[in-house]
Every structure is written in C-alpha cells, then in structure tokens.
Design a protein around this motif. Structure first.
Motif, PDB file in Angstrom:
ATOM      1  N   CYS A  82       0.836  -1.192   0.000  1.00  0.00           N
ATOM      2  CA  CYS A  82       0.000   0.000   0.000  1.00  0.00           C
ATOM      3  C   CYS A  82       0.878   1.251   0.000  1.00  0.00           C
ATOM      4  CB  CYS A  82      -0.900   0.001   1.231  1.00  0.00           C
ATOM      5  SG  CYS A  82      -1.996  -1.433   1.311  1.00  0.00           S
ATOM      6  N   ALA A  83       0.260   2.396  -0.269  1.00  0.00           N
ATOM      7  CA  ALA A  83       0.981   3.665  -0.328  1.00  0.00           C
ATOM      8  C   ALA A  83       1.705   3.977   0.982  1.00  0.00           C
ATOM      9  CB  ALA A  83       0.021   4.794  -0.682  1.00  0.00           C
ATOM     10  N   ARG A 127      -8.505  -7.669  -9.949  1.00  0.00           N
ATOM     11  CA  ARG A 127      -8.439  -7.441  -8.501  1.00  0.00           C
ATOM     12  C   ARG A 127      -7.585  -6.218  -8.173  1.00  0.00           C
ATOM     13  NH1 ARG A 127     -11.329  -7.017  -4.408  1.00  0.00           N
ATOM     14  NH2 ARG A 127     -10.482  -7.780  -2.456  1.00  0.00           N
ATOM     15  N   LEU A 128      -6.470  -6.055  -8.857  1.00  0.00           N
ATOM     16  CA  LEU A 128      -5.632  -4.877  -8.623  1.00  0.00           C
ATOM     17  C   LEU A 128      -6.380  -3.597  -8.987  1.00  0.00           C
ATOM     18  CD1 LEU A 128      -2.117  -6.066  -9.775  1.00  0.00           C
ATOM     19  CD2 LEU A 128      -2.836  -5.452  -7.473  1.00  0.00           C
ATOM     20  N   LYS A 129      -7.102  -3.656 -10.090  1.00  0.00           N
ATOM     21  CA  LYS A 129      -7.904  -2.497 -10.500  1.00  0.00           C
ATOM     22  C   LYS A 129      -8.953  -2.181  -9.423  1.00  0.00           C
ATOM     23  CE  LYS A 129     -10.469  -0.578 -14.313  1.00  0.00           C
ATOM     24  NZ  LYS A 129     -10.833  -0.663 -15.708  1.00  0.00           N
ATOM     25  N   ALA A 130      -9.574  -3.212  -8.881  1.00  0.00           N
ATOM     26  CA  ALA A 130     -10.577  -3.017  -7.831  1.00  0.00           C
ATOM     27  C   ALA A 130      -9.944  -2.394  -6.591  1.00  0.00           C
ATOM     28  CB  ALA A 130     -11.234  -4.346  -7.478  1.00  0.00           C
ATOM     29  N   HIS A 131      -8.767  -2.865  -6.213  1.00  0.00           N
ATOM     30  CA  HIS A 131      -8.084  -2.300  -5.042  1.00  0.00           C
ATOM     31  C   HIS A 131      -7.780  -0.814  -5.244  1.00  0.00           C
ATOM     32  CE1 HIS A 131      -7.457  -5.600  -2.315  1.00  0.00           C
ATOM     33  NE2 HIS A 131      -6.899  -6.361  -3.242  1.00  0.00           N
ATOM     34  N   GLY A 167     -12.899  -2.981  -3.789  1.00  0.00           N
ATOM     35  CA  GLY A 167     -11.594  -3.355  -3.241  1.00  0.00           C
ATOM     36  C   GLY A 167     -11.727  -3.658  -1.756  1.00  0.00           C
ATOM     37  N   ALA A 168     -10.687  -4.192  -1.174  1.00  0.00           N
ATOM     38  CA  ALA A 168     -10.723  -4.532   0.247  1.00  0.00           C
ATOM     39  C   ALA A 168     -10.869  -3.271   1.099  1.00  0.00           C
ATOM     40  CB  ALA A 168      -9.450  -5.276   0.636  1.00  0.00           C
ATOM     41  N   THR A 219      -8.257   3.139   1.929  1.00  0.00           N
ATOM     42  CA  THR A 219      -7.666   4.392   2.419  1.00  0.00           C
ATOM     43  C   THR A 219      -6.153   4.421   2.251  1.00  0.00           C
ATOM     44  OG1 THR A 219      -7.498   3.496   4.654  1.00  0.00           O
ATOM     45  CG2 THR A 219      -9.499   4.697   4.120  1.00  0.00           C
ATOM     46  N   LYS A 220      -5.593   3.408   1.613  1.00  0.00           N
ATOM     47  CA  LYS A 220      -4.140   3.295   1.488  1.00  0.00           C
ATOM     48  C   LYS A 220      -3.696   3.195   0.034  1.00  0.00           C
ATOM     49  CE  LYS A 220      -4.153   0.820   5.877  1.00  0.00           C
ATOM     50  NZ  LYS A 220      -3.801   1.908   6.735  1.00  0.00           N
ATOM     51  N   ARG A 221      -4.446   3.813  -0.844  1.00  0.00           N
ATOM     52  CA  ARG A 221      -4.149   3.765  -2.269  1.00  0.00           C
ATOM     53  C   ARG A 221      -3.050   4.746  -2.642  1.00  0.00           C
ATOM     54  NH1 ARG A 221     -10.444   3.829  -4.129  1.00  0.00           N
ATOM     55  NH2 ARG A 221     -10.902   1.703  -3.547  1.00  0.00           N
ATOM     56  N   PRO A 222      -2.321   4.492  -3.714  1.00  0.00           N
ATOM     57  CA  PRO A 222      -2.420   3.327  -4.593  1.00  0.00           C
ATOM     58  C   PRO A 222      -1.698   2.121  -4.005  1.00  0.00           C
ATOM     59  CG  PRO A 222      -0.695   4.752  -5.383  1.00  0.00           C
ATOM     60  CD  PRO A 222      -1.322   5.440  -4.194  1.00  0.00           C
ATOM     61  N   VAL A 223      -2.090   0.951  -4.500  1.00  0.00           N
ATOM     62  CA  VAL A 223      -1.398  -0.281  -4.112  1.00  0.00           C
ATOM     63  C   VAL A 223      -0.672  -0.825  -5.339  1.00  0.00           C
ATOM     64  CG1 VAL A 223      -3.126  -0.823  -2.352  1.00  0.00           C
ATOM     65  CG2 VAL A 223      -3.316  -1.873  -4.603  1.00  0.00           C
TER      66      VAL A 223
END
Length: 80
Positions: free
Chosen positions: A9-10, A25-29, A35-36, A41-45
C-alpha cells in the motif's frame, strides 16, 4: 487459475488476498468500491508478490498461511 497475492500500500503496509483474476483485482483495489476495506484508504497499491494455484481452496489456504507470517517473513518472501 487462482492466485494468492500480496500488494504494498501507499503507506508501506502489506495486504494479502486471493483472486482468480489478478488484473481485475488490482484495479478493484486501486479504483473501485469493491476493493478490500483495508486498502481503500491506502491507495495506490502495487503488486509485489503472487503465486498461482489450480483451485480456489489452495489459494485461500496459502493466503491464510501468508497472513500468519510476520512482516519480516513476508518481506523475505517478496525478495525471492
């Protein structure tokens, strides 16, 4: 194919999950509300590790095993 994966996470924290489509899944995150909760709140991943499995159960089992590791052990896993 099913995957167990780890994203960073960022804020530098690590998140482990499983999916049957890594790119979706990465796009969803990173972009969507699906996303999870942890990563919202920790984007980007960014994807830092993944393993492929034939069955969902194998991927989920490996996800659980990785989640039991310490941060140090997870970082060692990523380095290989």
């Amino acid at each position: 194919m099913n995957y167990t994966y780890m994203v960073q996470c960022a804020d530098g924290s690590l998140y482990t999950g499983w999916t049957n489509c890594l790119s979706k899944r990465l796009k969803a995150h990173n972009e969507s509300k699906s996303g999870a909760k942890y990563t919202k709140t920790k984007r980007p991943v960014k994807l830092v590790y993944y393993e492929g499995y034939e069955t969902k159960e194998e991927a989920m089992g490996r996800e659980y095993a990785i989640k039991q590791l310490t941060r140090k052990e997870k970082l060692q896993l990523i380095e290989f």
